[in-house]
Design a protein around this motif. Structure first.
Motif, PDB file in Angstrom:
ATOM      1  N   VAL A  79      56.313  14.070  96.293  1.00 18.09           N
ATOM      2  CA  VAL A  79      57.126  13.965  95.081  1.00 18.09           C
ATOM      3  C   VAL A  79      56.303  14.223  93.823  1.00 18.09           C
ATOM      4  CG1 VAL A  79      58.519  12.362  93.707  1.00 18.09           C
ATOM      5  CG2 VAL A  79      58.749  12.394  96.172  1.00 18.09           C
ATOM      6  N   LEU A  80      55.022  13.859  93.852  1.00 19.64           N
ATOM      7  CA  LEU A  80      54.193  13.989  92.658  1.00 19.64           C
ATOM      8  C   LEU A  80      53.998  15.446  92.252  1.00 19.64           C
ATOM      9  CD1 LEU A  80      51.437  11.331  93.350  1.00 19.64           C
ATOM     10  CD2 LEU A  80      53.376  11.158  91.809  1.00 19.64           C
ATOM     11  N   LYS A  81      53.916  15.658  90.962  1.00 20.34           N
ATOM     12  CA  LYS A  81      53.731  17.001  90.417  1.00 20.34           C
ATOM     13  C   LYS A  81      52.250  17.344  90.388  1.00 20.34           C
ATOM     14  CE  LYS A  81      54.009  18.291  85.954  1.00 20.34           C
ATOM     15  NZ  LYS A  81      54.535  18.412  84.627  1.00 20.34           N
ATOM     16  N   ASP A  82      51.929  18.593  90.722  1.00 21.61           N
ATOM     17  CA  ASP A  82      50.550  19.073  90.641  1.00 21.61           C
ATOM     18  C   ASP A  82      50.346  19.753  89.300  1.00 21.61           C
ATOM     19  OD1 ASP A  82      49.866  18.237  93.192  1.00 21.61           O
ATOM     20  OD2 ASP A  82      50.548  20.105  94.103  1.00 21.61           O
ATOM     21  N   ASP A  83      49.379  19.289  88.536  1.00 25.73           N
ATOM     22  CA  ASP A  83      49.056  19.891  87.250  1.00 25.73           C
ATOM     23  C   ASP A  83      47.747  20.649  87.352  1.00 25.73           C
ATOM     24  OD1 ASP A  83      51.283  18.886  85.932  1.00 25.73           O
ATOM     25  OD2 ASP A  83      50.265  17.024  85.408  1.00 25.73           O
ATOM     26  N   THR A  84      47.638  21.716  86.586  1.00 26.43           N
ATOM     27  CA  THR A  84      46.394  22.474  86.581  1.00 26.43           C
ATOM     28  C   THR A  84      45.257  21.647  85.999  1.00 26.43           C
ATOM     29  OG1 THR A  84      47.012  23.479  84.478  1.00 26.43           O
ATOM     30  CG2 THR A  84      47.515  24.711  86.461  1.00 26.43           C
ATOM     31  N   LEU A  85      45.576  20.737  85.113  1.00 28.46           N
ATOM     32  CA  LEU A  85      44.532  19.886  84.531  1.00 28.46           C
ATOM     33  C   LEU A  85      43.965  18.918  85.557  1.00 28.46           C
ATOM     34  CD1 LEU A  85      46.164  19.096  81.065  1.00 28.46           C
ATOM     35  CD2 LEU A  85      44.397  20.779  81.597  1.00 28.46           C
ATOM     36  N   ASP A  86      44.746  18.625  86.596  1.00 32.26           N
ATOM     37  CA  ASP A  86      44.281  17.736  87.661  1.00 32.26           C
ATOM     38  C   ASP A  86      43.517  18.482  88.747  1.00 32.26           C
ATOM     39  OD1 ASP A  86      45.489  15.642  86.378  1.00 32.26           O
ATOM     40  OD2 ASP A  86      47.344  15.794  87.511  1.00 32.26           O
ATOM     41  N   GLY A  87      43.299  19.779  88.548  1.00 32.72           N
ATOM     42  CA  GLY A  87      42.576  20.559  89.536  1.00 32.72           C
ATOM     43  C   GLY A  87      43.464  21.323  90.490  1.00 32.72           C
ATOM     44  N   ALA A  88      44.782  21.274  90.302  1.00 35.55           N
ATOM     45  CA  ALA A  88      45.691  22.015  91.168  1.00 35.55           C
ATOM     46  C   ALA A  88      45.668  23.496  90.792  1.00 35.55           C
ATOM     47  CB  ALA A  88      47.114  21.474  91.024  1.00 35.55           C
ATOM     48  N   PRO A  89      45.897  24.390  91.752  1.00 33.14           N
ATOM     49  CA  PRO A  89      45.913  25.820  91.410  1.00 33.14           C
ATOM     50  C   PRO A  89      47.108  26.133  90.514  1.00 33.14           C
ATOM     51  CG  PRO A  89      46.587  25.477  93.681  1.00 33.14           C
ATOM     52  CD  PRO A  89      46.125  24.154  93.154  1.00 33.14           C
ATOM     53  N   PRO A  90      46.932  27.037  89.553  1.00 36.56           N
ATOM     54  CA  PRO A  90      48.029  27.340  88.639  1.00 36.56           C
ATOM     55  C   PRO A  90      49.165  28.075  89.347  1.00 36.56           C
ATOM     56  CG  PRO A  90      46.192  28.812  88.250  1.00 36.56           C
ATOM     57  CD  PRO A  90      45.732  27.801  89.255  1.00 36.56           C
TER      58      PRO A  90
END
Length: 110
Positions: A79-90
């Motif tokens: 459910v959690l959103k992946d953010d690029t600031l958290d290290g997730a790929p854009p």
């Protein structure tokens, strides 16, 4: 008599899932019957696990409370959103200066 019945219940809780898992493994490995292999290898739309794995996880959670925590954590991670600031790929990006926008479809990692 009570001891015998409790022993029988415990044997059923251990042996029946083991026998079903063994039969599932044999059907998937051999591919016969084909329709049953497709059903057993299928995935549930919500969790992405095989149907047999979902049943085994729920039985494990019934017997072990730590497994319930693990299942709930897995659902929360989906459910959690992946953010690029958290290290997730854009997944998407907009460059206003160049006038371009990039949107990548979600899918398996290549």
């Amino acid at each position: 008599m009570l001891m015998l019945s409790s022993l029988l219940v415990m044997a059923v809780l251990v042996m029946v899932p083991f026998m079903l898992a063994s039969a599932r493994y044999a059907v998937i490995r051999t591919g016969h019957p084909a329709w049953l292999g497709r059903v057993l290898a299928g995935r549930t739309p919500r969790e992405g696990l095989g149907v047999g794995a979902s049943v085994a996880d729920e039985l494990h959670a019934f017997l072990n409370s730590a497994k319930r925590v693990q299942i709930e954590h897995r659902v929360e991670e989906q459910v959690l959103k992946d953010d690029t600031l958290d290290g997730a790929p854009p997944r998407m990006g907009v460059d206003l200066d160049a006038g371009t926008a990039v949107i990548r479809a979600e899918g398996p990692a290549a």
